[in-house]
Write a protein that holds these residues in place. Structure first.
Motif, PDB file in Angstrom:
ATOM      1  N   ARG A  67       1.084  -0.951   0.108  1.00 46.26           N
ATOM      2  CA  ARG A  67      -0.271   0.151  -0.187  1.00 46.26           C
ATOM      3  C   ARG A  67       0.507   0.945  -0.006  1.00 46.26           C
ATOM      4  N   GLN A  68       0.491   2.195  -0.645  1.00 41.78           N
ATOM      5  CA  GLN A  68       1.448   3.629  -0.472  1.00 41.78           C
ATOM      6  C   GLN A  68       0.730   4.213  -0.142  1.00 41.78           C
ATOM      7  N   TYR A  69       1.006   5.550   0.614  1.00 42.55           N
ATOM      8  CA  TYR A  69       0.449   6.217   1.220  1.00 42.55           C
ATOM      9  C   TYR A  69       0.857   7.964   1.025  1.00 42.55           C
ATOM     10  N   GLN A  70      -0.036   8.432   0.145  1.00 48.29           N
ATOM     11  CA  GLN A  70      -0.036   9.930  -0.158  1.00 48.29           C
ATOM     12  C   GLN A  70      -0.542  10.568   1.320  1.00 48.29           C
ATOM     13  N   SER A  71      -1.480  10.372   1.576  1.00 46.44           N
ATOM     14  CA  SER A  71      -2.203  11.073   2.231  1.00 46.44           C
ATOM     15  C   SER A  71      -1.653  11.021   4.167  1.00 46.44           C
ATOM     16  N   LEU A  72      -1.507  12.252   4.385  1.00 45.36           N
ATOM     17  CA  LEU A  72      -1.162  12.255   6.048  1.00 45.36           C
ATOM     18  C   LEU A  72      -1.547  11.951   6.637  1.00 45.36           C
ATOM     19  N   SER A  73      -3.014  11.974   6.649  1.00 44.30           N
ATOM     20  CA  SER A  73      -4.497  11.392   7.315  1.00 44.30           C
ATOM     21  C   SER A  73      -4.575   9.963   7.760  1.00 44.30           C
ATOM     22  N   ARG A  74      -3.768   9.175   6.369  1.00 50.35           N
ATOM     23  CA  ARG A  74      -4.637   8.210   6.334  1.00 50.35           C
ATOM     24  C   ARG A  74      -2.969   7.036   7.008  1.00 50.35           C
ATOM     25  N   LEU A  75      -2.076   8.013   6.786  1.00 54.30           N
ATOM     26  CA  LEU A  75      -0.699   7.498   7.573  1.00 54.30           C
ATOM     27  C   LEU A  75      -0.871   7.499   9.069  1.00 54.30           C
ATOM     28  N   ILE A  76      -1.434   8.541   9.518  1.00 47.66           N
ATOM     29  CA  ILE A  76      -1.672   8.930  10.526  1.00 47.66           C
ATOM     30  C   ILE A  76      -1.870   7.428  11.680  1.00 47.66           C
ATOM     31  N   GLU A  77      -3.310   7.356  10.798  1.00 51.19           N
ATOM     32  CA  GLU A  77      -3.676   6.156  11.094  1.00 51.19           C
ATOM     33  C   GLU A  77      -2.964   5.061  11.318  1.00 51.19           C
ATOM     34  N   PHE A  78      -2.504   4.983  10.310  1.00 59.11           N
ATOM     35  CA  PHE A  78      -1.180   3.228   9.939  1.00 59.11           C
ATOM     36  C   PHE A  78      -0.475   3.241  11.108  1.00 59.11           C
ATOM     37  N   VAL A  79       0.360   4.526  11.188  1.00 60.90           N
ATOM     38  CA  VAL A  79       1.742   4.298  11.818  1.00 60.90           C
ATOM     39  C   VAL A  79       1.367   4.627  13.458  1.00 60.90           C
ATOM     40  N   LYS A  80       0.764   5.304  13.883  1.00 57.79           N
ATOM     41  CA  LYS A  80       0.238   5.720  15.280  1.00 57.79           C
ATOM     42  C   LYS A  80       0.876   6.592  15.613  1.00 57.79           C
ATOM     43  N   PRO A  81       1.958   7.248  15.265  1.00 60.55           N
ATOM     44  CA  PRO A  81       2.938   8.201  16.055  1.00 60.55           C
ATOM     45  C   PRO A  81       2.992   8.753  16.728  1.00 60.55           C
ATOM     46  N   THR A  82       4.224   9.057  17.849  1.00 53.81           N
ATOM     47  CA  THR A  82       3.281  10.200  18.532  1.00 53.81           C
ATOM     48  C   THR A  82       4.600  11.221  18.652  1.00 53.81           C
ATOM     49  N   ILE A  83       5.020  11.178  17.747  1.00 52.35           N
ATOM     50  CA  ILE A  83       6.383  12.529  17.139  1.00 52.35           C
ATOM     51  C   ILE A  83       5.346  12.812  15.662  1.00 52.35           C
ATOM     52  N   LEU A  84       5.694  14.033  15.011  1.00 52.19           N
ATOM     53  CA  LEU A  84       4.948  15.064  13.163  1.00 52.19           C
ATOM     54  C   LEU A  84       6.050  15.389  13.989  1.00 52.19           C
ATOM     55  N   MET A  85       6.828  15.694  12.679  1.00 56.17           N
ATOM     56  CA  MET A  85       8.004  16.634  12.390  1.00 56.17           C
ATOM     57  C   MET A  85       7.196  17.403  10.927  1.00 56.17           C
ATOM     58  N   GLY A  86       7.729  18.348  10.474  1.00 55.90           N
ATOM     59  CA  GLY A  86       7.166  19.407   9.667  1.00 55.90           C
ATOM     60  C   GLY A  86       9.056  19.967   9.021  1.00 55.90           C
ATOM     61  N   LEU A  87       9.555  19.432   7.650  1.00 56.44           N
ATOM     62  CA  LEU A  87      10.367  20.019   6.971  1.00 56.44           C
ATOM     63  C   LEU A  87       9.963  20.253   5.861  1.00 56.44           C
ATOM     64  N   SER A  88       8.961  20.293   5.183  1.00 58.97           N
ATOM     65  CA  SER A  88       8.465  20.124   4.237  1.00 58.97           C
ATOM     66  C   SER A  88       7.748  21.531   3.770  1.00 58.97           C
ATOM     67  N   THR A  89       8.506  22.497   3.929  1.00 56.78           N
ATOM     68  CA  THR A  89       8.299  23.990   3.116  1.00 56.78           C
ATOM     69  C   THR A  89       6.156  23.783   2.879  1.00 56.78           C
ATOM     70  N   ILE A  90       6.386  23.317   3.549  1.00 58.06           N
ATOM     71  CA  ILE A  90       4.812  23.438   3.014  1.00 58.06           C
ATOM     72  C   ILE A  90       3.850  24.399   4.401  1.00 58.06           C
ATOM     73  N   GLY A  91       3.399  25.668   4.393  1.00 61.61           N
ATOM     74  CA  GLY A  91       2.933  25.987   5.142  1.00 61.61           C
ATOM     75  C   GLY A  91       1.553  25.886   5.337  1.00 61.61           C
ATOM     76  N   GLY A  92       1.066  25.301   6.316  1.00 60.87           N
ATOM     77  CA  GLY A  92      -0.032  24.672   6.915  1.00 60.87           C
ATOM     78  C   GLY A  92      -0.345  22.869   7.066  1.00 60.87           C
ATOM     79  N   ALA A  93       0.338  23.452   6.410  1.00 59.35           N
ATOM     80  CA  ALA A  93       0.492  21.157   6.143  1.00 59.35           C
ATOM     81  C   ALA A  93      -0.170  20.149   6.910  1.00 59.35           C
ATOM     82  N   PHE A  94       0.234  20.580   8.834  1.00 59.59           N
ATOM     83  CA  PHE A  94      -0.495  20.275  10.158  1.00 59.59           C
ATOM     84  C   PHE A  94      -2.100  21.156   9.913  1.00 59.59           C
ATOM     85  N   TYR A  95      -2.998  20.735   9.490  1.00 59.45           N
ATOM     86  CA  TYR A  95      -4.396  21.236   9.164  1.00 59.45           C
ATOM     87  C   TYR A  95      -5.100  21.503  10.505  1.00 59.45           C
ATOM     88  N   ARG A  96      -6.414  21.149  10.620  1.00 53.74           N
ATOM     89  CA  ARG A  96      -7.203  21.366  12.462  1.00 53.74           C
ATOM     90  C   ARG A  96      -7.684  19.219  12.918  1.00 53.74           C
TER      91      ARG A  96
END
Ligand SMILES: NC(=O)c1ccc[n+]([C@@H]2O[C@H](COP(=O)([O-])OP(=O)(O)OC[C@H]3O[C@@H](n4cnc5c(N)ncnc54)[C@H](O)[C@@H]3O)[C@@H](O)[C@H]2O)c1
Ligand SMILES: O=C(O)C[C@H](O)C(=O)O
Ligand SMILES: [Mg+2]
Length: 607
Positions: free
Chosen positions: A386-415
């Motif tokens: 399976r490939q994960y393009q969507s961040l929200s689906r990836l969060i459900e898959f990984v259940k991360p404790t940490i979310l880091m943003g170094l993407s240059t995409i303002g607002g990528a961590f939306y509500r």
């Protein structure tokens, strides 16, 4: 002039390549004055009177120097001067105008600029560094008024050694960019000069490297920014960016030329577009480091070490999603892997705690595109096709404790993204690290509101404190400015042959241990930026000790010092703009700099 009690003492200018004409032989003693950081010595003349004039009387000195009448009559204290600067700054309506005012102040009255900065570091850093420096770079070709630093063009190849002879000072450290990835703003060509200028101002303000020992350096190797190439005001070559192979050739020549001209020079690579092969190529040959890869890795590791304590989850149980797989993303992830390994995981176990996402989604072995070399280490094989393009689906898959943003995409961590992190973690670690503020993946108040105040937060650019649940919460600033000044100063003082991974790691450990009791009680991840000079001493000591352990230091005399002695030594070598109290010297420098149009007449008369 040095204010000493109530008398003024004449000192030689340390800053002008065209020194102020020396006063006649003094009546009193002459003592050597060791320059902080630089090894050169000058003489400080301790006379209060000379044969020709009364040194204790500023008006007499002005008469002697024939500057009398060229300045307003009152000789002002530094406090009054600083007050005026702050008022002037407040009158400037936009951050960019404040930036321009501060640039002018630095050029015309360098000690005053650094006194102002040191006394107001929290308020002024956002004006000379991120976020304002981002806008300044975007508009560098429009706002340019005076040269700062050196520009070297592709057509100069073969001649770099000769050209750098034109730089009038002895350099101990340079920040070098080709402008190809300025913050998260893309390729800005030679407009990127704002970054070396800003970073080096922080080297001086935060770690006391003398301003005249710093060289901002921008490579003019063409730009792929078409709009800039076509803008009549753009000041660089109007050609597309040279190839990676050509840039390598150019850098080979430049690294050799810089080190030949200034043996021991520390070279910091900054804001080069990925991939960046130069680090591997030069790290064991020159004294150099890449701030975006290594400095950022260290600063985020330091914040993470403290975040782990606050989160209450043992290191081995953390899992991280990184949005952004560039120099910074991969640099930070690798630095964290080293930490996990030191905490007892195998390298493979540690590596598998990281899920790296680029513009095509989760980086996996079977994604079907050719992965850039630097991403392979983290590429996943456990995605079961399976490939994960969507961040929200990836969060459900990984259940991360940490979310880091170094993407240059303002607002990528939306509500929705932040709320998902809040649902699976009591204390989610959320670090939107892209710069400037417009590119931050979320703001501080968003992270707090959408996690009901539970986020453990650090951002690359500063955000204001935010009141929530009756408490004033202060965000951490996970910016490499906490470490690069100390890494650079340590390399200079220890005369390091190379800057090793252990030295970088030591900078992170030192930073994470630099918090005071109050900061720890308040669960801060980083120390108060107002203590940055103290913190830089701690980082510098940590890096020097690592250099000694690894036999990278050429200055062996520091090995025998206790930690306290080493701290005292480091402080004694730091440029201190308050110690440089030099009221009339400042005045003369301003006149020499042409402020008020006095340059020619004054120079003719006095040089
Ligand atoms: N806080 C700090 O101290 C610090 C230090 C260095 C860099 N940075 C910031 O980090 C950012 C990245 O820097 P870099 O050197 O790694 O740049 P880079 O160009 O090398 O990497 C950017 C990465 O983001 C990815 N990306 C782009 N669009 C994306 C999307 N829509 N979804 C997911 N990923 C996407 C790209 O694929 C690439 O992997 C910049 O904004 C920079 O300012 C911050
Ligand atoms: O310049 C900064 O503020 C940090 C970092 O080096 C970046 O490239 O964003
Ligand atoms: Mg950078």
């Amino acid at each position: 002039m040095v204010a000493s009690g109530d008398s003024y003492i004449y000192t030689r200018s340390d800053y002008q390549s065209t020194p102020i004409k020396q006063a006649p032989a003094p009546a009193a003693s002459v003592v050597p004055d060791v320059h902080p950081v630089s090894n050169s010595t000058s003489t400080r003349q301790l006379s209060t009177t000379s044969g020709d004039y009364d040194n204790s009387n500023p008006h007499e000195v002005r008469k002697y120097l024939r500057t009398y009448g060229l300045t307003p009559p009152v000789v002002e204290s530094f406090e009054v001067q600083a007050q005026r600067c702050l008022r002037l700054l407040a009158m400037k309506p936009t951050p960019l105008e404040k930036f321009q005012y501060l640039t002018h102040l630095k050029a015309s009255n360098v000690h005053l600029f650094y006194r102002l900065l040191a006394g107001n570091v929290k308020e002024l850093t956002p004006l000379i560094y991120t976020p304002t420096v981002g806008e300044a770079c975007q508009r560098w070709h429009e706002i340019y008024t005076q040269p700062e630093g050196m520009y070297l063009s592709w057509d100069d190849r073969g001649n770099l050694h000769n050209i750098i002879q034109n730089w009038p000072h002895n350099v101990e450290i340079t920040v070098l960019t080709d402008g190809s990835r300025i913050l998260g703003l893309g390729d800005l060509g030679i407009n990127g000069m704002g970054i070396p200028v800003g970073k080096l101002a922080l080297y001086t303000a935060c770690a006391g490297i003398r301003p005249d020992a710093t060289l901002p350096l921008t490579l003019d190797l063409g730009t792929n920014n078409k709009a800039l190439r076509e803008d009549p005001l753009y000041m660089g070559s109007r050609r597309e960016k040279v190839t990676a192979e050509e840039e390598k050739e150019f850098l080979d020549e430049l690294m050799a030329a810089l080190t030949d001209k200034w043996p021991g020079i520390v070279i910091q690579f900054e804001d080069f577009k990925n991939p960046f092969p130069a680090l591997e190529r030069y790290r064991n040959k020159y004294t150099c480091f890449n701030d975006d890869i290594q400095g950022t890795g260290a600063v985020i590791l330091a914040g993470f070490m403290n975040a782990v304590k606050t989160s209450g989850i043992p290191v081995k149980d953390h899992r991280a999603i990184f949005l952004g797989a560039g120099s910074a993303g991969v640099g930070v992830a690798k630095q964290l892997v080293d930490f996990f390994v030191k905490e007892g995981l195998s390298e493979d176990e540690a590596r598998r705690r990281f899920y790296i996402v680029d513009s095509n989604g989760l980086v996996t072995n079977d994604r079907g595109d050719k992965l850039a070399e630097h991403k392979l280490y983290f590429s996943r094989d456990d995605n079961q096709g399976r490939q994960y393009q969507s961040l929200s689906r990836l969060i459900e898959f990984v259940k991360p404790t940490i979310l880091m943003g170094l993407s240059t995409i303002g607002g990528a961590f939306y509500r929705d993204i932040i709320e998902r992190m809040a649902r699976i973690n009591a204390r989610p670690i959320i670090f939107p690290l892209s710069n400037p503020s417009s590119k931050s993946e979320c703001t501080f108040d968003e992270a707090i509101r959408y996690t009901d105040g539970r986020a453990i937060f650090a951002s690359g650019s500063p955000f204001p404190s935010f009141e929530y649940g009756g408490k004033l919460l202060t965000p951490g600033q996970g910016n490499n400015m906490y470490v690069f000044p100390g890494i650079g100063l340590a390399a200079i003082l220890s005369r390091a042959k190379h800057i090793t991974s252990e030295m970088i790691y030591a900078s992170a450990e030192a930073l994470s241990n630099s918090l005071n009791e109050q900061e720890r009680r308040d669960d801060w991840l980083y120390p108060d930026i107002r203590r940055i000079r103290e913190v830089s001493v701690i980082v510098t000591r940590g890096v020097i000790r690592a250099a000694q352990r690894e036999n990278m230091d050429r200055e062996h005399s520091l090995r025998n010092l206790t930690d306290d002695q080493l701290d005292t030594y480091i402080k004694s070598r730091m440029y201190d703009p308050f110690r440089e109290a030099d009221l009339l010297g400042d005045e003369v420098r301003q006149l020499l700099n042409g402020v008020g149009g006095m340059t020619n007449g004054f120079q003719k008369h006095h040089l």
